[in-house]
Structures are given as C-alpha cells and as structure tokens.
Scaffold this motif. Sequence first.
Motif, PDB file in Angstrom:
ATOM      1  N   UNK A  36       0.723  -1.262   0.052  1.00 29.83           N
ATOM      2  CA  UNK A  36       0.052   0.018   0.006  1.00 29.83           C
ATOM      3  C   UNK A  36       0.920   1.393   0.004  1.00 29.83           C
ATOM      4  N   UNK A  37       2.081   1.378   0.447  1.00 31.23           N
ATOM      5  CA  UNK A  37       2.973   2.296   0.413  1.00 31.23           C
ATOM      6  C   UNK A  37       3.295   2.681  -0.937  1.00 31.23           C
ATOM      7  N   UNK A  38       3.545   1.686  -1.698  1.00 36.03           N
ATOM      8  CA  UNK A  38       4.076   1.995  -3.161  1.00 36.03           C
ATOM      9  C   UNK A  38       2.678   2.301  -3.934  1.00 36.03           C
ATOM     10  N   UNK A  39       1.467   1.616  -3.772  1.00 36.99           N
ATOM     11  CA  UNK A  39       0.219   2.012  -4.350  1.00 36.99           C
ATOM     12  C   UNK A  39      -0.187   3.531  -3.997  1.00 36.99           C
ATOM     13  N   UNK A  40      -0.024   3.878  -2.668  1.00 35.69           N
ATOM     14  CA  UNK A  40      -0.525   5.214  -2.447  1.00 35.69           C
ATOM     15  C   UNK A  40       0.040   6.181  -3.361  1.00 35.69           C
ATOM     16  N   UNK A  41       1.467   5.951  -3.455  1.00 36.89           N
ATOM     17  CA  UNK A  41       2.129   7.102  -4.336  1.00 36.89           C
ATOM     18  C   UNK A  41       1.794   7.046  -5.731  1.00 36.89           C
ATOM     19  N   UNK A  42       1.583   5.815  -6.344  1.00 35.80           N
ATOM     20  CA  UNK A  42       1.340   5.774  -7.561  1.00 35.80           C
ATOM     21  C   UNK A  42      -0.143   6.407  -7.844  1.00 35.80           C
ATOM     22  N   UNK A  43      -0.997   6.210  -6.925  1.00 36.01           N
ATOM     23  CA  UNK A  43      -2.396   6.575  -7.191  1.00 36.01           C
ATOM     24  C   UNK A  43      -2.647   7.980  -6.903  1.00 36.01           C
ATOM     25  N   UNK A  44      -1.752   8.602  -6.116  1.00 43.59           N
ATOM     26  CA  UNK A  44      -1.484   9.896  -5.882  1.00 43.59           C
ATOM     27  C   UNK A  44      -1.252  10.923  -7.322  1.00 43.59           C
ATOM     28  N   UNK A  45      -0.549   9.919  -8.254  1.00 47.07           N
ATOM     29  CA  UNK A  45      -0.560  10.388  -9.428  1.00 47.07           C
ATOM     30  C   UNK A  45      -1.393  10.178 -10.682  1.00 47.07           C
ATOM     31  N   UNK A  46      -2.387   9.029 -10.509  1.00 48.92           N
ATOM     32  CA  UNK A  46      -2.915   8.596 -11.450  1.00 48.92           C
ATOM     33  C   UNK A  46      -4.415   8.779 -11.155  1.00 48.92           C
ATOM     34  N   UNK A  47      -4.960   8.915  -9.944  1.00 53.90           N
ATOM     35  CA  UNK A  47      -6.282   8.874  -9.588  1.00 53.90           C
ATOM     36  C   UNK A  47      -6.891  10.169  -9.976  1.00 53.90           C
ATOM     37  N   UNK A  48      -8.301  10.001 -10.323  1.00 49.78           N
ATOM     38  CA  UNK A  48      -9.259  11.011 -10.415  1.00 49.78           C
ATOM     39  C   UNK A  48     -10.366  10.501  -9.306  1.00 49.78           C
ATOM     40  N   UNK A  49     -11.551  10.305  -9.608  1.00 47.26           N
ATOM     41  CA  UNK A  49     -12.529   9.803  -8.641  1.00 47.26           C
ATOM     42  C   UNK A  49     -12.128   8.218  -8.473  1.00 47.26           C
ATOM     43  N   UNK A  50     -11.566   7.471  -9.413  1.00 47.79           N
ATOM     44  CA  UNK A  50     -10.956   6.214  -9.166  1.00 47.79           C
ATOM     45  C   UNK A  50      -9.698   6.346  -9.417  1.00 47.79           C
ATOM     46  N   UNK A  51      -9.081   4.842  -9.720  1.00 46.55           N
ATOM     47  CA  UNK A  51      -7.517   4.639  -9.669  1.00 46.55           C
ATOM     48  C   UNK A  51      -7.030   5.238 -10.781  1.00 46.55           C
ATOM     49  N   UNK A  52      -7.623   5.528 -11.822  1.00 51.72           N
ATOM     50  CA  UNK A  52      -7.088   6.100 -12.912  1.00 51.72           C
ATOM     51  C   UNK A  52      -8.202   6.806 -13.577  1.00 51.72           C
ATOM     52  N   UNK A  53      -8.070   7.914 -13.405  1.00 50.23           N
ATOM     53  CA  UNK A  53      -8.963   8.899 -13.624  1.00 50.23           C
ATOM     54  C   UNK A  53     -10.517   8.879 -13.116  1.00 50.23           C
ATOM     55  N   UNK A  54     -11.486   8.767 -14.071  1.00 52.18           N
ATOM     56  CA  UNK A  54     -12.803   8.999 -13.263  1.00 52.18           C
ATOM     57  C   UNK A  54     -13.825   7.833 -14.161  1.00 52.18           C
ATOM     58  N   UNK A  55     -13.079   6.907 -14.730  1.00 54.15           N
ATOM     59  CA  UNK A  55     -13.935   5.753 -15.316  1.00 54.15           C
ATOM     60  C   UNK A  55     -13.365   4.819 -14.285  1.00 54.15           C
ATOM     61  N   UNK A  56     -14.443   3.805 -13.921  1.00 53.53           N
ATOM     62  CA  UNK A  56     -14.055   2.449 -13.244  1.00 53.53           C
ATOM     63  C   UNK A  56     -13.160   1.468 -14.207  1.00 53.53           C
ATOM     64  N   UNK A  57     -12.043   1.025 -13.808  1.00 54.92           N
ATOM     65  CA  UNK A  57     -11.123   0.221 -14.537  1.00 54.92           C
ATOM     66  C   UNK A  57     -10.780  -0.941 -13.731  1.00 54.92           C
ATOM     67  N   UNK A  58     -10.076  -1.842 -14.392  1.00 50.53           N
ATOM     68  CA  UNK A  58      -9.633  -3.212 -13.924  1.00 50.53           C
ATOM     69  C   UNK A  58      -8.875  -2.727 -12.777  1.00 50.53           C
ATOM     70  N   UNK A  59      -8.253  -1.854 -12.604  1.00 49.20           N
ATOM     71  CA  UNK A  59      -7.353  -1.456 -11.423  1.00 49.20           C
ATOM     72  C   UNK A  59      -8.309  -1.290 -10.044  1.00 49.20           C
TER      73      UNK A  59
END
Length: 183
Positions: A106-129
């Motif tokens: 989660x430490x690594x994931x949190x850093x990634x998501x701070x760069x990629x997230x919108x409402x969801x993991x990558x932007x504002x559309x639900x994805x496989x992530x």
Amino acid sequence: PILYGYFRSSCSWRVRIALALKGIAYDQVPVNLLKDGGQQLAIIHYLEDTRPNPRLLPQDPKKRAQVRMISDHIASGIQPLQNLSVLKQMGERKMEWAQKCIASGFQALEQVLQQTAGRYCVGDEVSMADLCLVPQVANAERFNVDLGPYPTITRINKALLELEAFKVSHPSRQPDTPAELRA
C-alpha cells in the motif's frame, strides 16, 4: 456463463465486479478454497475481449498501461501474500505477516495513485485497477491494517463501494457466504 468461486476470494470478487459492471448474468458454483484447494479462473481479460462495454481497460495507451500496472501490483504483488496456503505456512505469525505485506504494498500503491487517480484509480472511469483495489482493501481491513497513511486508497475505495456493481459483488452478499458473515 458459470462462475466457480469462493465468497471471500479476491480473485472471484474481482470477476463478480466485472460481470456486474458489464451487466452479464451468470450462474455461480461455490468452490470451498479451504477444502481440497479449489480452483482459480482468470477471466477478466477474456470478458474485456469478448464483452468490451463498459471498458475495464482505457483506450488511451498511457492510461491502459497505468491500469495494468496498478492491477498487476495488487493482484501479483500484494494479494498473493495473503493466500490461504501462505498464511497457513506462517502459523501464529500470519496476522503480522499479512499486515507487513499489505502495508508495504500500500505504501507503493498510495504513491502511484496520487499521480493517476481521479474519482477512481485511473481518472474518473472504473477500470480493472478498481476491481483489484476493493478486495485488497477489504483484506487490509480483515487483517487490521491501519489505513490512515493511505488517504487516496481509502477515498477511492469509499467511492467504489457506493457503486451497485461493487455492492452486489461483495462477499457478504454471495450464496456461499456463511450466515454469520452475511450482510
């Protein structure tokens, strides 16, 4: 289609979310992973190839790569470390082991998501992530991981749990869920 799954399996949960998002009706055959090992089926990519709407992988190559990176990090880098066979080998240290593995991931994931997230993991559309995130956060809660250091993960998870596909696929609402764990 028939989904062979276990109510609390992260793998089965991800597939149930995908089926619900795509509006695919299915029959479910419970497989007890505590008895004889059970079976795991990897079908989300198959669903994406054969039933592309709604999309679980973005068309944009950069976003698609981000979704795959996050999905792989969770499904291959965090979740397998809490599989029943691994936890069984850890014996009395299983709680400590699971907490350490999830927190590290989660430490690594949190850093990634701070760069990629919108409402969801990558932007504002639900994805496989996102399909990967929700079951892993539930595992974190099950193993009493402090989610305080992961505000982005927590925010995204909360937004996803409001969606109907995530509600109906929840382990507490499955036919093989033990009565004491039902919603």
